[in-house]
Structures are given as structure tokens and as C-alpha cells.
Design an enzyme around this catalytic site. Structure first.
Site, PDB file in Angstrom:
ATOM      1  CD  GLU A   1      -6.952  -0.426   1.013  1.00 25.23           C
ATOM      2  OE1 GLU A   1      -6.813  -1.659   1.012  1.00 25.23           O
ATOM      3  OE2 GLU A   1      -6.486   0.311   1.896  1.00 25.23           O
TER       4      GLU A   1
ATOM      5  CG  ASN B   1      -1.808   1.176   1.346  1.00 23.01           C
ATOM      6  OD1 ASN B   1      -1.399   2.296   1.028  1.00 23.01           O
ATOM      7  ND2 ASN B   1      -3.023   0.980   1.809  1.00 23.01           N
TER       8      ASN B   1
ATOM      9  CG  HIS C   1      -5.614  -1.653   9.446  1.00 24.24           C
ATOM     10  ND1 HIS C   1      -5.015  -0.890  10.416  1.00 24.24           N
ATOM     11  CD2 HIS C   1      -6.301  -0.780   8.668  1.00 24.24           C
ATOM     12  CE1 HIS C   1      -5.346   0.370  10.258  1.00 24.24           C
ATOM     13  NE2 HIS C   1      -6.111   0.482   9.191  1.00 24.24           N
ATOM     14  CG  ASP C   2      -2.361  -1.500  12.683  1.00 20.96           C
ATOM     15  OD1 ASP C   2      -1.637  -0.511  12.510  1.00 20.96           O
ATOM     16  OD2 ASP C   2      -3.577  -1.419  12.952  1.00 20.96           O
TER      17      ASP C   2
ATOM     18  CG  HIS D   1      -7.813   3.447   1.267  1.00 21.21           C
ATOM     19  ND1 HIS D   1      -8.079   2.515   2.231  1.00 21.21           N
ATOM     20  CD2 HIS D   1      -8.907   4.248   1.230  1.00 21.21           C
ATOM     21  CE1 HIS D   1      -9.276   2.737   2.761  1.00 21.21           C
ATOM     22  NE2 HIS D   1      -9.791   3.787   2.177  1.00 21.21           N
TER      23      HIS D   1
ATOM     24  N   GLY E   1       0.971  -1.238   4.406  1.00 21.71           N
ATOM     25  CA  GLY E   1       1.431   0.110   4.071  1.00 21.71           C
ATOM     26  C   GLY E   1       2.250   0.753   5.162  1.00 21.71           C
TER      27      GLY E   1
ATOM     28  CB  THR F   1      -6.134   4.442   9.076  1.00 24.54           C
ATOM     29  OG1 THR F   1      -5.940   3.254   8.306  1.00 24.54           O
ATOM     30  CG2 THR F   1      -6.183   4.079  10.549  1.00 24.54           C
TER      31      THR F   1
ATOM     32  NE  ARG G   1       8.428  21.258   2.360  1.00 28.08           N
ATOM     33  CZ  ARG G   1       9.747  21.432   2.342  1.00 28.08           C
ATOM     34  NH1 ARG G   1      10.408  21.454   1.214  1.00 28.08           N
ATOM     35  NH2 ARG G   1      10.390  21.586   3.471  1.00 28.08           N
TER      36      ARG G   1
HETATM   37  N1  PXP Z   1      -6.422  -2.696   4.355  1.00 29.28           N
HETATM   38  C1  PXP Z   1      -7.209  -1.613   4.413  1.00 29.28           C
HETATM   39  C2  PXP Z   1      -8.638  -1.754   4.032  1.00 29.28           C
HETATM   40  C3  PXP Z   1      -6.701  -0.365   4.783  1.00 29.28           C
HETATM   41  O1  PXP Z   1      -7.493   0.709   4.836  1.00 29.28           O
HETATM   42  C4  PXP Z   1      -5.339  -0.259   5.109  1.00 29.28           C
HETATM   43  C5  PXP Z   1      -4.771   1.062   5.484  1.00 29.28           C
HETATM   44  O2  PXP Z   1      -5.012   1.992   4.479  1.00 29.28           O
HETATM   45  C6  PXP Z   1      -4.545  -1.420   5.037  1.00 29.28           C
HETATM   46  C7  PXP Z   1      -5.120  -2.622   4.664  1.00 29.28           C
HETATM   47  C8  PXP Z   1      -3.095  -1.398   5.331  1.00 29.28           C
HETATM   48  O3  PXP Z   1      -2.891  -1.079   6.685  1.00 29.28           O
HETATM   49  P1  PXP Z   1      -1.487  -0.595   7.179  1.00 29.28           P
HETATM   50  O4  PXP Z   1      -1.218   0.722   6.534  1.00 29.28           O
HETATM   51  O5  PXP Z   1      -1.637  -0.504   8.667  1.00 29.28           O
HETATM   52  O6  PXP Z   1      -0.493  -1.641   6.758  1.00 29.28           O
END
Ligand code: PXP
Length: 238
Positions: free
Chosen positions: A70, A7, A190-191, A43, A213, A100, A18
Site C-alpha cells: 500500500e 501489516n 486502520h485502528d 506500506h 498493523g 500514518t 538500531r
Molecule cells: N490501511 C492503510 C491504508 C494504512 O495506511 C494502515 C496503516 O499503515 C492500515 C490499514 C493499518 O492500520 P493500523 O496500523 O492502525 O492497523
């Protein structure tokens, strides 16, 4: 084997600080692919504060790995996805001002809405995934929306992993078993990071893809993007 989709929203966040073109988001996408990433995720949010809609248009023809867009399926987002035609769209119920994504879909309350949107994407040849908590009931109902895949929302796993990893992953294994039984493909995100990724990938049956990400781009500040992508890939080789 589980695919790594990077991501690249955080690259755009730095660029936007900037208002110029540094770092270049398109180059980052191309480089992630060159370094071994098997997918690129963006995203775009309604205010375009990270990735812009134009970034999504530019990235699709520049990469050959899987492109995943996404976001919350509001009208502008749906139009963008139908125009760009990524390989996969991941639907997320995030409010426009959410920092987020912070929740998965209630697939019971939103069943008919999701079904309608998913049908349109599928008619256009775009694979669909829906962001969802590790909640068996929500997953069992997800199949009624026609989604091809679910993306397990892993924030709670990541938060609880340092305390007790077996307890942290328990509901995710139950959720994955239900999804596999129903024929839903499984993504997750996520995380996820270099500490918790391997255990997740080793224990979730049928995990097709992770999108990562924040931690990956943060690690790249210290380790370099090429090294970092390869270190994440290594965690997925099980
Ligand atoms: N999946 C979804 C639906 C998300 O919104 C995000 C964060 O934008 C991620 C995965 C990735 O999460 P992270 O940035 O914590 O790795």
C-alpha cells in the site's frame, strides 16, 4: 470469510531504530504466514522510515499468502509495485510526512489520475484497491476509476466504537451496501483491534479482508506473535 492481512511496518520500525537486522522483517512475514495470517501488508513510504523498498522485494518470493503493498502512487512507488508484482496494491493519498494514513481518496477530484494508475496496475495483473472514507458519494464514484476493491478507512469507526458502536458503524454499512451493489470488493483497515474487530466483521456485508498493523504488533509484545495472530483470526470467524 474475511481474510486477515498483517501489516508488518511496525516490525521494520523497531528494526530501523538500531539500523541492524533485529527483528528480522522477512522472518516476521514468514512467521505471520506460518501462524495463520492470510496476507502480508507493507506500506513503504518515500523516506523508507519503516518498510524499505528492498523489504518489499525480499518478502514477495518468501511468502505464499497474499502480498499487499500500500502507498501513495508516486513514481518510485509505481515502479516498485510493477517490479515486485504483489497480488494487490492499495492506493493511499498520504502525504510523505504523514505519521500514518489520515484520509481516503477524493474519488471525484482524482478520478482521472486514479483511472490512469489503476489501468497500468491492472494491465500488469495486479489487483487494485483504493483507500476511502465511509462516504457513499466517494464510493459511488470509485467505480469509475476501475478499482477492483475499496479499503474502508476505519479510524472513525475505531474512535467512536467505545462510545456507541451502532452509531460508529452506521456509515460503514451504508458504504459497504453501496460497494456491494456496484460490484466493488471490500477491504478495511486502520485502528482495528481485538475490541472492535469482531463487531465490524459481523456487520459489514461482504468484507473480504482487513489489514491490521499497529494494534496487532503491540498486542504481540504481551501475547506473542503466534497467539496474537490466532486471536485476531478468531475474531473474524463469524
Ligand atoms: N490501511 C492503510 C491504508 C494504512 O495506511 C494502515 C496503516 O499503515 C492500515 C490499514 C493499518 O492500520 P493500523 O496500523 O492502525 O492497523
Amino acid at each position: 470469510m474475511t481474510k486477515l492481512s498483517v501489516n508488518i511496518n511496525k516490525i521494520a520500525t523497531i528494526r530501523n531504530a538500531r539500523g541492524g537486522d533485529l527483528p528480522n522483517v522477512l522472518k516476521a512475514a514468514i512467521d505471520c504466514e506460518r501462524f495463520g495470517a492470510e496476507g502480508i501488508t507493507v506500506h513503504p513510504r518515500p523516506d523508507e522510515r519503516h518498510i524499505t523498498y528492498q523489504d518489499a522485494r525480499d518478502i514477495k518470493p518468501a511468502i505464499s499468502v497474499e502480498f499487499n503493498i500500500e502507498g501513495n502512487p508516486v513514481k518510485n512507488f509505481i515502479d516498485l509495485v510493477l517490479e515486485v508484482k504483489p497480488h494487490q496494491v492499495t492506493l493511499v493519498p498520504d502525504a510523505p510526512d504523514a505519521i500514518t494514513s489520515n484520509a481516503g481518496w477524493d474519488t471525484i477530484k482524482n478520478e482521472s489520475f486514479l483511472k490512469e494508475v489503476i489501468t497500468e496496475f491492472k494491465n500488469n495483473g495486479i489487483r487494485t484497491s483504493i483507500f476511502i472514507d465511509a462516504n457513499e458519494k466517494m464510493i459511488r464514484n470509485a467505480v469509475k476509476t476501475g478499482a477492483d476493491r475499496i479499503e474502508l478507512y476505519t479510524e472513525s469507526y475505531a474512535k467512536d466504537y467505545p462510545k456507541n458502536k451502532e452509531a460508529a458503524i452506521k456509515d460503514f454499512i451504508i458504504a459497504a451496501n453501496a460497494a456491494n451493489e456496484l460490484g466493488l470488493g471490500i477491504n478495511a483497515g486502520h485502528d482495528l483491534d481485538l475490541n472492535n474487530l469482531k463487531y465490524f466483521a459481523q456487520n459489514i456485508p461482504g468484507l473480504l479482508e482487513v489489514s491490521i498493523g499497529h494494534a496487532l504488533i503491540s498486542d504481540a509484545l504481551y501475547l506473542g506473535l503466534e497467539n496474537t495472530v490466532q486471536m485476531y483470526l478468531r475474531e473474524l470467524k463469524i
